[in-house]
Design an enzyme around this catalytic site. Structure first.
Site, PDB file in Angstrom:
ATOM      1  NE  ARG A 279      -4.122   0.366  17.849  1.00 12.62           N
ATOM      2  CZ  ARG A 279      -4.287   0.345  16.512  1.00 12.62           C
ATOM      3  NH1 ARG A 279      -3.401   1.085  16.482  1.00 12.62           N
ATOM      4  NH2 ARG A 279      -5.205   0.342  15.939  1.00 12.62           N
TER       5      ARG A 279
ATOM      6  CE  LYS B 132      -5.030  -1.441   6.997  1.00 14.81           C
ATOM      7  NZ  LYS B 132      -4.519  -0.166   7.932  1.00 14.81           N
TER       8      LYS B 132
ATOM      9  NE  ARG C 194      -9.656  -2.471  14.598  1.00 15.40           N
ATOM     10  CZ  ARG C 194      -7.762  -2.078  14.590  1.00 15.40           C
ATOM     11  NH1 ARG C 194      -7.111  -3.152  14.987  1.00 15.40           N
ATOM     12  NH2 ARG C 194      -7.290  -1.332  13.550  1.00 15.40           N
TER      13      ARG C 194
ATOM     14  NE  ARG D 253     -10.120   0.638   7.959  1.00 15.60           N
ATOM     15  CZ  ARG D 253      -8.749   0.574   8.533  1.00 15.60           C
ATOM     16  NH1 ARG D 253      -8.687   2.488   8.166  1.00 15.60           N
ATOM     17  NH2 ARG D 253      -7.917  -0.058   9.311  1.00 15.60           N
TER      18      ARG D 253
ATOM     19  NE  ARG E 246      -2.063  -2.906  16.994  1.00 14.82           N
ATOM     20  CZ  ARG E 246      -2.491  -3.221  15.670  1.00 14.82           C
ATOM     21  NH1 ARG E 246      -1.359  -2.921  14.464  1.00 14.82           N
ATOM     22  NH2 ARG E 246      -3.649  -2.693  15.727  1.00 14.82           N
TER      23      ARG E 246
END
Ligand code: AMP
Length: 203
Positions: free
Chosen positions: A150, A30, A161, A105, A144
């Site tokens: 990250r 997104k 998550r 969210r 990723r």
């Protein structure tokens, strides 16, 4: 017999004149998609995740306050998030369209956004939902993690998550579906393919 006029299906998100929301599970792409959509339409992208990461980098009070949540893959508390969004919106003219990326969210945030929008002469014109199956999301997030190092992309945190998304953010989709505002887009495929689907959905 009288004809029943059903709630209008959003005819065009682009022409709705309101702000837009891009929503989807972690790994659905997104952020990337929001960036190009906002760019090609002249909308202002407001990514709450980006704003939080920027505060963390700059070591502001807000950054220190939210760092732990981001590292654990948990949601920042609603009051902190909403206050930050309010401050951002105060600097944006109501005639400028905002593309919210990663916000709201939770249903509480969605309600707070309705309230804020009302106060500021804004409204939500539509919601673009990018969806993809969980296996696909896990694979992408693991990729990723390796590529970007990250801190919020270890396997446990990725699973967390996705769970938090299912519990807290899925209900936000129903919240907007009840108002006929949601356009669903298949997030499986290349970035340009998904961009093309989003473009069509925004027509
Ligand atoms: P994102 O870049 O959208 O994936 O967001 C990264 C992280 O920032 C999330 O995992 C949360 O910790 C935090 N975050 C971003 N947006 C919100 C929000 N609307 N509510 C609560 N936490 C958020």
């Amino acid at each position: 017999m009288t004809e029943t006029v059903s709630a209008p299906e959003t005819s065009s998100l682009r022409d709705s004149g309101g702000d837009l929301i891009i929503i989807g599970p972690p790994g659905a792409g997104k952020g990337t998609q929001a960036k190009s959509l906002a760019h090609e339409n002249g909308w202002v992208q407001l990514s709450t995740g980006e704003v939080f990461r920027d505060h963390i980098r700059r070591q502001t009070d807000l950054g220190r306050r939210v760092k732990g949540y981001l590292e654990r893959g948990e949601y920042v508390p609603d009051d902190v998030t909403v206050r930050m969004v309010r401050a951002k919106l105060e600097d944006i003219s109501p005639s400028t369209r905002v593309l919210f990326d990663g916000f709201p969210r939770t249903v509480a945030q969605a309600k707070a956004l309705d309230q804020l929008s009302g106060e500021m002469g804004r409204h939500i014109g539509g919601v673009l939902l990018i969806d993809a199956p969980r296996e696909e999301l896990v694979a992408r997030l693991n990729g990723r993690a390796t590529a970007e190092h990250r801190a919020d992309d270890t396997p446990e945190i990725i699973a967390n998550r996705l769970d938090v998304y299912e519990e807290q953010t899925r209900p936000v989709i129903s919240y907007y579906e009840d108002r006929g505002l949601v356009k669903r887009v298949n997030g499986v495929g290349s970035v340009p393919d998904v961009t093309a689907r989003l473009r069509e959905a925004a027509e």
